[in-house]
Design a protein around this motif. Structure first.
Motif, PDB file in Angstrom:
ATOM      1  N   THR A 120      30.896  42.632  54.525  1.00 18.11           N
ATOM      2  CA  THR A 120      29.744  43.234  53.843  1.00 18.11           C
ATOM      3  C   THR A 120      30.080  43.752  52.447  1.00 18.11           C
ATOM      4  O   THR A 120      29.222  44.309  51.774  1.00 18.11           O
ATOM      5  N   ALA A 121      31.318  43.588  51.995  1.00 11.80           N
ATOM      6  CA  ALA A 121      31.740  44.150  50.708  1.00 11.80           C
ATOM      7  C   ALA A 121      31.041  43.463  49.548  1.00 11.80           C
ATOM      8  O   ALA A 121      30.859  42.242  49.538  1.00 11.80           O
ATOM      9  N   SER A 122      30.664  44.257  48.550  1.00  4.88           N
ATOM     10  CA  SER A 122      30.069  43.721  47.326  1.00  4.88           C
ATOM     11  C   SER A 122      30.890  44.092  46.096  1.00  4.88           C
ATOM     12  O   SER A 122      30.754  43.464  45.049  1.00  4.88           O
ATOM     13  N   ASP A 123      31.730  45.132  46.208  1.00  2.00           N
ATOM     14  CA  ASP A 123      32.598  45.533  45.103  1.00  2.00           C
ATOM     15  C   ASP A 123      33.957  44.861  45.277  1.00  2.00           C
ATOM     16  O   ASP A 123      34.880  45.426  45.861  1.00  2.00           O
ATOM     17  N   LEU A 124      34.075  43.656  44.766  1.00  2.00           N
ATOM     18  CA  LEU A 124      35.266  42.826  44.965  1.00  2.00           C
ATOM     19  C   LEU A 124      36.216  43.050  43.796  1.00  2.00           C
ATOM     20  O   LEU A 124      36.038  42.473  42.726  1.00  2.00           O
ATOM     21  N   ASP A 125      37.232  43.889  43.986  1.00  2.00           N
ATOM     22  CA  ASP A 125      38.084  44.197  42.835  1.00  2.00           C
ATOM     23  C   ASP A 125      39.477  43.604  42.910  1.00  2.00           C
ATOM     24  O   ASP A 125      40.300  43.853  42.028  1.00  2.00           O
ATOM     25  N   ASP A 126      39.791  42.780  43.932  1.00  2.00           N
ATOM     26  CA  ASP A 126      41.110  42.141  43.952  1.00  2.00           C
ATOM     27  C   ASP A 126      41.011  40.711  44.467  1.00  2.00           C
ATOM     28  O   ASP A 126      40.241  40.409  45.377  1.00  2.00           O
ATOM     29  N   ALA A 127      41.779  39.816  43.827  1.00  2.00           N
ATOM     30  CA  ALA A 127      41.849  38.410  44.222  1.00  2.00           C
ATOM     31  C   ALA A 127      43.310  37.998  44.293  1.00  2.00           C
ATOM     32  O   ALA A 127      44.185  38.620  43.684  1.00  2.00           O
ATOM     33  N   LEU A 128      43.581  36.943  45.048  1.00  2.00           N
ATOM     34  CA  LEU A 128      44.934  36.436  45.244  1.00  2.00           C
ATOM     35  C   LEU A 128      45.022  34.972  44.850  1.00  2.00           C
ATOM     36  O   LEU A 128      44.035  34.230  44.938  1.00  2.00           O
ATOM     37  N   ILE A 188      43.237  41.848  39.451  1.00  2.00           N
ATOM     38  CA  ILE A 188      42.418  43.038  39.683  1.00  2.00           C
ATOM     39  C   ILE A 188      41.338  43.136  38.602  1.00  2.00           C
ATOM     40  O   ILE A 188      41.621  42.937  37.410  1.00  2.00           O
ATOM     41  N   ALA A 189      40.136  43.442  39.017  1.00  2.00           N
ATOM     42  CA  ALA A 189      39.017  43.570  38.066  1.00  2.00           C
ATOM     43  C   ALA A 189      39.394  44.533  36.938  1.00  2.00           C
ATOM     44  O   ALA A 189      39.860  45.642  37.192  1.00  2.00           O
ATOM     45  N   ASP A 190      39.172  44.095  35.706  1.00  2.00           N
ATOM     46  CA  ASP A 190      39.517  44.919  34.538  1.00  2.00           C
ATOM     47  C   ASP A 190      38.380  45.893  34.246  1.00  2.00           C
ATOM     48  O   ASP A 190      37.622  45.746  33.284  1.00  2.00           O
ATOM     49  N   VAL A 191      38.280  46.891  35.079  1.00  2.00           N
ATOM     50  CA  VAL A 191      37.188  47.852  34.975  1.00  2.00           C
ATOM     51  C   VAL A 191      37.324  48.713  33.729  1.00  2.00           C
ATOM     52  O   VAL A 191      36.321  49.134  33.133  1.00  2.00           O
ATOM     53  N   SER A 243      42.364  49.109  43.033  1.00  2.00           N
ATOM     54  CA  SER A 243      40.963  49.363  43.398  1.00  2.00           C
ATOM     55  C   SER A 243      40.225  50.160  42.325  1.00  2.00           C
ATOM     56  O   SER A 243      39.689  51.243  42.592  1.00  2.00           O
ATOM     57  N   PRO A 244      40.139  49.651  41.098  1.00  2.00           N
ATOM     58  CA  PRO A 244      39.506  50.422  40.013  1.00  2.00           C
ATOM     59  C   PRO A 244      37.992  50.533  40.128  1.00  2.00           C
ATOM     60  O   PRO A 244      37.389  51.362  39.443  1.00  2.00           O
ATOM     61  N   LEU A 245      37.364  49.710  40.963  1.00  2.00           N
ATOM     62  CA  LEU A 245      35.915  49.821  41.128  1.00  2.00           C
ATOM     63  C   LEU A 245      35.534  51.020  41.988  1.00  2.00           C
ATOM     64  O   LEU A 245      34.391  51.471  41.948  1.00  2.00           O
ATOM     65  N   ARG A 262      38.114  53.775  42.663  1.00  2.00           N
ATOM     66  CA  ARG A 262      39.025  54.913  42.491  1.00  2.00           C
ATOM     67  C   ARG A 262      39.269  55.140  41.010  1.00  2.00           C
ATOM     68  O   ARG A 262      39.710  54.230  40.296  1.00  2.00           O
ATOM     69  N   TYR A 263      39.006  56.354  40.547  1.00  2.00           N
ATOM     70  CA  TYR A 263      39.198  56.665  39.128  1.00  2.00           C
ATOM     71  C   TYR A 263      40.673  56.654  38.751  1.00  2.00           C
ATOM     72  O   TYR A 263      41.025  56.286  37.630  1.00  2.00           O
ATOM     73  N   ALA A 264      41.547  57.029  39.675  1.00  5.28           N
ATOM     74  CA  ALA A 264      42.986  57.025  39.389  1.00  5.28           C
ATOM     75  C   ALA A 264      43.441  55.645  38.933  1.00  5.28           C
ATOM     76  O   ALA A 264      44.279  55.513  38.030  1.00  5.28           O
ATOM     77  N   ASP A 265      42.903  54.604  39.526  1.00  7.25           N
ATOM     78  CA  ASP A 265      43.284  53.234  39.158  1.00  7.25           C
ATOM     79  C   ASP A 265      42.865  52.898  37.730  1.00  7.25           C
ATOM     80  O   ASP A 265      43.573  52.173  37.019  1.00  7.25           O
ATOM     81  N   ILE A 266      41.730  53.434  37.296  1.00  4.96           N
ATOM     82  CA  ILE A 266      41.292  53.206  35.914  1.00  4.96           C
ATOM     83  C   ILE A 266      42.279  53.840  34.948  1.00  4.96           C
ATOM     84  O   ILE A 266      42.631  53.246  33.915  1.00  4.96           O
ATOM     85  N   VAL A 267      42.738  55.051  35.267  1.00  2.00           N
ATOM     86  CA  VAL A 267      43.734  55.718  34.419  1.00  2.00           C
ATOM     87  C   VAL A 267      45.011  54.887  34.347  1.00  2.00           C
ATOM     88  O   VAL A 267      45.600  54.707  33.272  1.00  2.00           O
ATOM     89  N   VAL A 268      45.450  54.350  35.479  1.00  2.16           N
ATOM     90  CA  VAL A 268      46.653  53.513  35.510  1.00  2.16           C
ATOM     91  C   VAL A 268      46.429  52.251  34.686  1.00  2.16           C
ATOM     92  O   VAL A 268      47.335  51.802  33.961  1.00  2.16           O
ATOM     93  N   HIS A 269      45.244  51.656  34.761  1.00  7.11           N
ATOM     94  CA  HIS A 269      44.934  50.459  33.967  1.00  7.11           C
ATOM     95  C   HIS A 269      45.058  50.762  32.472  1.00  7.11           C
ATOM     96  O   HIS A 269      45.583  49.940  31.703  1.00  7.11           O
TER      97      HIS A 269
END
Length: 866
Positions: free
Chosen positions: A318-326, A342-345, A629-631, A633-640
């Motif tokens: 059911t996920a719609s926020d797809l932020d990682d691919a392999l 990873i999605a470049d949010v 998981s930047p979509l 988690r805000y911490a991931d955006i900071v890391v990006h």
């Protein structure tokens, strides 16, 4: 004393001034810590001090001195002569702070019930001499627990502003009678100025509310003597607690509605955790590009084009926020090129914009059973930023060359443009692994075949197994257990519970996400050693770890907890030994989570210990962060952003032809001297300004806030799970389950309820006709029931409980139980119990319209006296 009986005599000692507290902290005379209350016994609270193997007990209201759950307090440790005896972990009275412990697999990180100490690094350094003395005393007298008292409140808990409870209307209307002519209640004496508010959280004290401050809607119902108001869930905040009063003063904010209604409970849970449920502001929405949107042409020149890769997403169905691919490619000589994309949010969320501010406030997406409260607007989270198959998307990619032994030979990190070829669910991926995939309903995009996709998934699965095996060889720990899942009817009401385990496809994704997070942590720490946002998991609580070892030893199990590696190996060995008693192993795993401390974000520059305490205990890695998981988690955006600055600095050095190793920050090779050179530092400083990498102080605050929001999100999940359990029981006539006895005492037993995987207590003291005999020589409890024997204790004015509060009695050979649960047989009196005995229990819902919701358990007994 209450607020409607004023008295100028002090009930509590005055709090120290902030100036006096800071001076005492510098001298090491007092400690700064978070105040945590025992949910089973509110007069007991605990404060964790860094460096001490046990928490400091704050016992009694006077010692607690008006502190409430979550306050940051200054505590003064009592002299040794005042210390109390340490409770034995084998006794049921040894109450952990939380009623139950939920754990996640180490890949998703452990979320347990211990909170970190709240003091800063400078304050810790000043307090070291006293800590060393206390440690020496504790080690010399291991049966003694240090005690202390609160001398001041440094920072009030956010929980003070999010109280949920019930107004006690009947006591307020203390003198009324029924007017039969007018069919309404008539007051016989004046109303009081204050009305009591009882929190649904047992960790909070009873509060008083000034009647004159109540909202008009509530005042009207009070004027009409509407007793149904007592059934409503009320939102309030603590506004003050003066030393003259024995209870805090609260202000009512809102009425959620009836406590027995699902909507009221959900709203209360979200309020209690300060979850933002409002729509995104127009200013935040305006920061997002208009649709239809295409990737700007200049990005194709700035980024690496990876659209020709067979990349795909694997997520819940059911996920719609797809932020990682392999992706994976096979190279010559048995080398595999694996990519995590990873999605470049951060591209869409520039710093200091309205969208950035709102994302930071929300900090994390909150997932409920039927919907989510996203961190980012759906236009971005579910569309522009999501790695939707067949659509070009901006990404951050980490690509490794890995051999068959799981060894990383090389790596590359950069900003890319990619296009997912397929959206797979975990079930689809598992079917591929099992060789049973049915492609009906799936769409494949790009110039790829189903064979390409199947080969990629199976290759990644084989590689993930090798990576996982290597992690455990290096000391990783898994506390994975079966999880409860609810089955809902078409109206969204739960009708049953099932236990679910994670699939191989879950572990496949997890391994590469862990590798990506670890890689990102290494890179940002190299480039920005004083302002990297990292995530650590401290070593377990030593005292509770010893309790775990003692528990295992008493039951003939050998447990070595000297390291995460030894603990994991021991648990795996015990799993094999208990293969015929899976319930006991579930209980053991539940105990194993209790010594674990909380995994938290931190700023590398805020912890001055040369990286000694930066590591992740459960993952057994020295550096870890969140990147994948930047979509949500805000911490991931900071890391990006920090990674983007690092990449920019590398490009600058390369363009300027500086004689530094290529990819000196992101590559495998690391030369500290090169990174600390003038040219490298100049490039890093420029890039940090361009991408607004936070400084140490700002980042420390961001980390602390992200920790608080992550805990709040976890509380929502736990509270909603409990709510759905409660609904399930409310909608069923009888729910029976087997239970295992975890502890026995003179007043109650602690049990593990197999059907719900929760711990509960059954109190059997002071029950009419019920006798409890403890046989110390054999550690046996014997319960017997003689209804004609009147229970009485000399000097006791206590009203004895009825037997049906403790046991559901059925007549022998009755089909009431067998028809509901044919595999559950009622027990009979006398009931003989030992630790780990199996007993049948009847489960029932507690509260709703008449108090906090909870799950109750009673013994299921057969008796001719029912």
């Amino acid at each position: 004393m209450t607020h409607n009986q004023p008295d100028q005599r002090k009930q509590f000692a005055s709090h120290w001034s902030m100036e006096a507290i800071h001076l005492a902290l510098e001298k090491g005379d007092v400690f700064k810590s978070m105040f945590r209350v025992n949910a089973h016994n509110r007069i007991e609270a605990y404060c964790k001090i860094d460096g001490l193997p046990v928490d400091v007990l704050i016992s009694g209201f006077h010692s607690q001195n008006r502190a409430v759950e979550g306050d940051i307090v200054a505590i003064k440790v009592d002299p040794f002569s005042s210390w109390t005896k340490m409770k034995g972990s084998s006794a049921v009275e040894d109450s952990y702070v939380n009623d139950s412990v939920q754990s996640e697999d180490v890949g998703q990180e452990l979320i347990e019930n211990n909170h970190p100490a709240a003091c800063s690094s400078s304050e810790r350094r000043e307090a070291i001499p006293l800590v060393e003395k206390l440690c020496a005393t504790i080690n010399s007298f291991p049966t003694k627990r240090p005690t202390g008292r609160v001398v001041g409140i440094i920072e009030t808990s956010p929980r003070r502003k999010s109280i949920v409870g019930f107004l006690r209307i009947k006591p307020w209307l203390f003198n009324w009678k029924k007017d039969t002519k007018k069919s309404r209640l008539v007051l016989l004496s004046p109303k009081r100025d204050y009305i009591q508010l009882v929190s649904t959280d047992p960790k909070f004290p009873k509060m008083m509310v000034a009647v004159k401050t109540l909202p008009n809607s509530i005042m009207k119902r009070l004027d009409n003597c509407d007793l149904t108001l007592e059934m409503d869930l009320i939102a309030a905040e603590i506004v003050e607690w003066n030393e003259e009063y024995d209870s805090p003063l609260a202000h009512v904010i809102h009425n959620f509605g009836r406590g027995g209604e699902v909507e009221s409970q959900i709203s209360a849970i979200l309020f209690q955790s300060a979850i933002n449920t409002s729509d995104f502001t127009p200013d935040a929405i305006s920061c997002i590009p208009h649709v239809p949107w295409r990737i700007p042409e200049e990005e194709f020149h700035r980024r690496i084009d990876l659209r020709n890769l067979c990349a795909f997403t694997i997520d819940p169905a059911t996920a719609s926020d797809l932020d990682d691919a392999l992706s994976v490619e096979r190279l010559p000589n048995g080398i595999y090129r694996v990519g995590v994309h990873i999605a470049d949010v951060s591209y869409f969320v520039p710093p200091h914009t309205a969208l950035d501010e709102e994302a930071q406030i929300r900090s994390t997406s909150v997932y409920l059973k039927h919907y989510k409260l996203p961190m980012l607007p759906s236009l971005l989270g579910d569309k522009l930023g999501s790695l939707i198959p067949g659509v070009e998307r901006l990404a951050f990619s980490i690509i490794w060359d890995i051999n068959r032994d799981g060894e990383v030979l090389d790596r590359w990190i950069g900003r890319t443009i990619m296009q997912s070829c397929c959206k797979l669910s975990y079930e689809h991926a598992q079917d591929i692994i099992d060789g049973t995939l049915n492609v009906e309903g799936l769409q494949l995009h790009g110039n790829f075949t189903w064979s390409d996709l199947v080969t990629s998934v199976r290759t990644l699965d084989e590689l993930s197994k090798v990576l996982k095996e290597n992690r455990y060889k290096d000391g990783a720990l898994s506390l994975e257990n079966a999880r409860i899942d609810f089955l809902f009817d078409q109206d969204g009401i739960p009708y049953d519970i099932v236990f679910t385990g994670r699939k191989k496809s879950n572990f496949l994704v997890e391994e590469f996400m862990l590798l990506a997070n670890t890689t990102a942590a290494q890179v940002i720490t190299r480039a920005y050693p004083s302002c990297a946002l990292l995530r650590r998991h401290p070593e377990p609580n030593l005292s509770k770890l010893r309790d775990l070892e003692s528990f295992c030893s008493k039951h003939g199990l050998q447990l070595n907890a000297s390291s995460s590696s030894e603990l994991n190996q021991s648990l795996e060995r015990i799993r094999h030994e208990l293969k015929d008693d899976s319930v006991f192993f579930d209980i053991l795993m539940n105990y194993a989570t209790k010594p674990m401390q909380l995994a938290t974000y931190f700023c590398s520059g805020d912890v001055i210990d040369n990286g000694k305490d930066w590591g992740h205990y459960a993952l057994a890695v020295p550096l870890y962060t969140h990147f994948t998981s930047p979509l949500r988690r805000y911490a991931d955006i900071v890391v990006h952003r920090t990674l983007a600055a690092t990449l920019e600095a590398e490009v600058m050095l390369d363009l300027n032809k500086k004689k530094l190793a290529k990819r000196c920050f992101t590559g495998l090779r690391f030369n500290k001297e090169e990174v600390e050179s003038f040219d490298a530092q100049k490039a890093l400083a420029y890039a940090a300004m361009k991408y607004v990498v936070p400084g140490t102080d700002v980042l420390a605050d961001v980390a602390a806030y992200c920790n608080a929001r992550k805990l709040a999100s976890r509380h929502v999940k736990d509270a909603t799970d409990k709510l759905y359990m409660w609904l399930l029981l409310r909608n069923k006539e009888v729910v029976l389950s087997e239970a295992r006895v975890l502890g026995l005492g003179p007043r109650f037993m602690s049990i593990y309820v197999t059907k719900l995987a929760i711990e509960r207590r059954i109190y059997y003291d002071e029950v009419e006709g019920l006798t409890a005999e403890w046989l110390d020589a054999t550690s046996t409890l014997v319960l017997n029931y003689h209804p004609n024997n009147r229970s009485h204790k000399k000097g006791s004015s206590c009203k004895f409980k009825a037997i049906d509060e403790v046991a559901m009695l059925t007549f022998p050979y009755s089909d009431m139980v067998s028809s509901k649960s044919p595999d559950i047989e009622p027990a009979v009196f006398p009931l003989v119990l030992h630790i780990l005995s199996t007993v049948p229990v009847a489960l029932h819902p507690i509260g709703g319209d008449d108090g906090p919701i909870d799950i109750g358990a009673r013994l299921c007994m057969s008796s001719y006296f029912c």
